[in-house]
Design a protein around this motif. Structure first.
Motif, PDB file in Angstrom:
ATOM      1  N   LEU A  29      29.355  34.277  47.986  1.00  0.00           N
ATOM      2  CA  LEU A  29      30.465  34.467  48.922  1.00  0.00           C
ATOM      3  C   LEU A  29      31.467  35.468  48.375  1.00  0.00           C
ATOM      4  CD1 LEU A  29      31.056  30.788  50.049  1.00  0.00           C
ATOM      5  CD2 LEU A  29      30.125  32.644  51.413  1.00  0.00           C
ATOM      6  N   VAL A  30      31.832  35.290  47.132  1.00  0.00           N
ATOM      7  CA  VAL A  30      32.754  36.200  46.442  1.00  0.00           C
ATOM      8  C   VAL A  30      32.114  36.520  45.106  1.00  0.00           C
ATOM      9  CG1 VAL A  30      35.060  36.511  45.503  1.00  0.00           C
ATOM     10  CG2 VAL A  30      34.753  35.154  47.569  1.00  0.00           C
ATOM     11  N   SER A  31      31.847  37.790  44.871  1.00  0.00           N
ATOM     12  CA  SER A  31      31.173  38.203  43.637  1.00  0.00           C
ATOM     13  C   SER A  31      32.114  39.048  42.797  1.00  0.00           C
ATOM     14  CB  SER A  31      29.905  38.991  43.965  1.00  0.00           C
ATOM     15  OG  SER A  31      29.021  38.196  44.717  1.00  0.00           O
ATOM     16  N   PRO A  32      32.809  38.421  41.834  1.00  0.00           N
ATOM     17  CA  PRO A  32      33.719  39.188  40.981  1.00  0.00           C
ATOM     18  C   PRO A  32      32.955  40.046  39.982  1.00  0.00           C
ATOM     19  CG  PRO A  32      33.573  36.925  40.227  1.00  0.00           C
ATOM     20  CD  PRO A  32      32.771  37.002  41.493  1.00  0.00           C
ATOM     21  N   ASP A  33      33.642  41.026  39.432  1.00  0.00           N
ATOM     22  CA  ASP A  33      33.048  41.827  38.364  1.00  0.00           C
ATOM     23  C   ASP A  33      32.993  40.984  37.098  1.00  0.00           C
ATOM     24  OD1 ASP A  33      32.795  43.970  40.037  1.00  0.00           O
ATOM     25  OD2 ASP A  33      34.510  45.069  39.252  1.00  0.00           O
ATOM     26  N   ARG A  34      32.251  41.490  36.135  1.00  0.00           N
ATOM     27  CA  ARG A  34      32.122  40.777  34.863  1.00  0.00           C
ATOM     28  C   ARG A  34      32.723  41.615  33.746  1.00  0.00           C
ATOM     29  NH1 ARG A  34      29.906  35.502  35.089  1.00  0.00           N
ATOM     30  NH2 ARG A  34      28.880  35.382  37.103  1.00  0.00           N
ATOM     31  N   ALA A  35      33.401  40.951  32.850  1.00  0.00           N
ATOM     32  CA  ALA A  35      33.965  41.612  31.665  1.00  0.00           C
ATOM     33  C   ALA A  35      32.849  41.751  30.631  1.00  0.00           C
ATOM     34  CB  ALA A  35      35.118  40.801  31.110  1.00  0.00           C
ATOM     35  N   ALA A  36      33.162  42.387  29.515  1.00  0.00           N
ATOM     36  CA  ALA A  36      32.170  42.622  28.470  1.00  0.00           C
ATOM     37  C   ALA A  36      31.583  41.309  27.960  1.00  0.00           C
ATOM     38  CB  ALA A  36      32.791  43.404  27.321  1.00  0.00           C
ATOM     39  N   GLY A  37      32.370  40.279  27.876  1.00  0.00           N
ATOM     40  CA  GLY A  37      31.899  38.982  27.397  1.00  0.00           C
ATOM     41  C   GLY A  37      31.332  38.117  28.509  1.00  0.00           C
ATOM     42  N   ARG A  38      30.991  38.707  29.653  1.00  0.00           N
ATOM     43  CA  ARG A  38      30.410  38.054  30.822  1.00  0.00           C
ATOM     44  C   ARG A  38      31.388  37.144  31.558  1.00  0.00           C
ATOM     45  NH1 ARG A  38      27.052  40.198  33.313  1.00  0.00           N
ATOM     46  NH2 ARG A  38      26.044  38.346  34.077  1.00  0.00           N
ATOM     47  N   ARG A  93      34.267  36.291  34.281  1.00  0.00           N
ATOM     48  CA  ARG A  93      34.549  36.812  35.624  1.00  0.00           C
ATOM     49  C   ARG A  93      35.921  37.469  35.655  1.00  0.00           C
ATOM     50  NH1 ARG A  93      31.841  32.009  36.123  1.00  0.00           N
ATOM     51  NH2 ARG A  93      30.080  31.960  37.574  1.00  0.00           N
ATOM     52  N   ARG A  94      36.004  38.596  36.371  1.00  0.00           N
ATOM     53  CA  ARG A  94      37.282  39.284  36.582  1.00  0.00           C
ATOM     54  C   ARG A  94      37.423  39.534  38.085  1.00  0.00           C
ATOM     55  NH1 ARG A  94      38.025  37.857  32.117  1.00  0.00           N
ATOM     56  NH2 ARG A  94      38.518  39.107  30.298  1.00  0.00           N
ATOM     57  N   TYR A  95      38.479  38.989  38.653  1.00  0.00           N
ATOM     58  CA  TYR A  95      38.717  39.073  40.092  1.00  0.00           C
ATOM     59  C   TYR A  95      39.727  40.180  40.402  1.00  0.00           C
ATOM     60  CZ  TYR A  95      36.274  34.620  40.522  1.00  0.00           C
ATOM     61  OH  TYR A  95      35.325  33.644  40.488  1.00  0.00           O
ATOM     62  N   SER A  96      39.511  40.859  41.523  1.00  0.00           N
ATOM     63  CA  SER A  96      40.439  41.884  41.995  1.00  0.00           C
ATOM     64  C   SER A  96      41.340  41.277  43.066  1.00  0.00           C
ATOM     65  CB  SER A  96      39.662  43.064  42.581  1.00  0.00           C
ATOM     66  OG  SER A  96      39.004  42.658  43.770  1.00  0.00           O
ATOM     67  N   ALA A  97      42.354  42.036  43.474  1.00  0.00           N
ATOM     68  CA  ALA A  97      43.235  41.580  44.546  1.00  0.00           C
ATOM     69  C   ALA A  97      42.427  41.399  45.838  1.00  0.00           C
ATOM     70  CB  ALA A  97      44.373  42.581  44.757  1.00  0.00           C
ATOM     71  N   ARG A  98      41.437  42.245  46.058  1.00  0.00           N
ATOM     72  CA  ARG A  98      40.581  42.107  47.250  1.00  0.00           C
ATOM     73  C   ARG A  98      39.764  40.814  47.167  1.00  0.00           C
ATOM     74  NH1 ARG A  98      39.837  46.103  50.608  1.00  0.00           N
ATOM     75  NH2 ARG A  98      40.176  47.699  49.040  1.00  0.00           N
ATOM     76  N   ASP A  99      39.282  40.468  45.975  1.00  0.00           N
ATOM     77  CA  ASP A  99      38.557  39.205  45.790  1.00  0.00           C
ATOM     78  C   ASP A  99      39.449  38.007  46.093  1.00  0.00           C
ATOM     79  OD1 ASP A  99      36.209  40.525  44.991  1.00  0.00           O
ATOM     80  OD2 ASP A  99      36.780  40.456  42.864  1.00  0.00           O
TER      81      ASP A  99
END
Length: 150
Positions: free
Chosen positions: A42-51, A53-59
């Motif tokens: 449903l919502v797929s955040p990006d991943r940081a180097a250590g795996r 989750r990193r969410y954006s304002a759009r997320d």
């Protein structure tokens, strides 16, 4: 992109900056719910180097929309996923239409320029053709009589 170089430190709506705990707090959801939404796609955040989750304002906005559809509208998660897919498809099609309209406008402008160039190249010593006005006159033709030999 518009051809300008972007500042790598510039924050946009799509910049992933929020860890899961902050995203959960901003969206009003439990972190485990965010993980579940990620697993369901449903919502797929990006991943940081250590795996992580990193969410954006759009997320975050999408998480709020999912919560609204689920709790206030009573739509199940499969339905919400389909709604999100269709909204993304509509957005992509609208972008494509805008792109094609731009290409069409460019082609029309090019055509007008070429047409103007053709008109500018006409020889001025040519006389324009004018149509002959039609009349309602009637012409009667009678063949000549042949003279008979004597």
């Amino acid at each position: 992109m518009d051809g300008r170089r972007r500042n790598p430190y510039e924050l946009t709506q799509d910049t992933p900056v929020y860890v899961i705990s902050v995203a959960a707090q901003l969206s009003g959801l439990h972190p485990q719910t965010l993980r579940q939404y990620d697993r369901l796609g449903l919502v797929s955040p990006d991943r940081a180097a250590g795996r992580g989750r990193r969410y954006s304002a759009r997320d975050i906005e999408l998480l709020r929309q999912v919560q609204q559809l689920s709790q206030a509208e009573g739509i199940n998660l499969a339905g919400i996923k389909r709604i999100i897919e269709l909204e993304n498809q509509v957005a992509a099609l609208q972008a494509r239409v805008a792109e094609l309209e731009g290409a069409l406008d460019g082609a029309a402008a090019t055509m007008r320029q070429r047409e103007a160039a053709v008109h500018a190249s006409y020889r001025r010593d040519l006389v324009p053709y004018q149509e002959v006005q039609q009349t309602s006159a009637l012409v009667v033709w009678r063949p000549k009589r042949q003279q008979q030999p004597d």
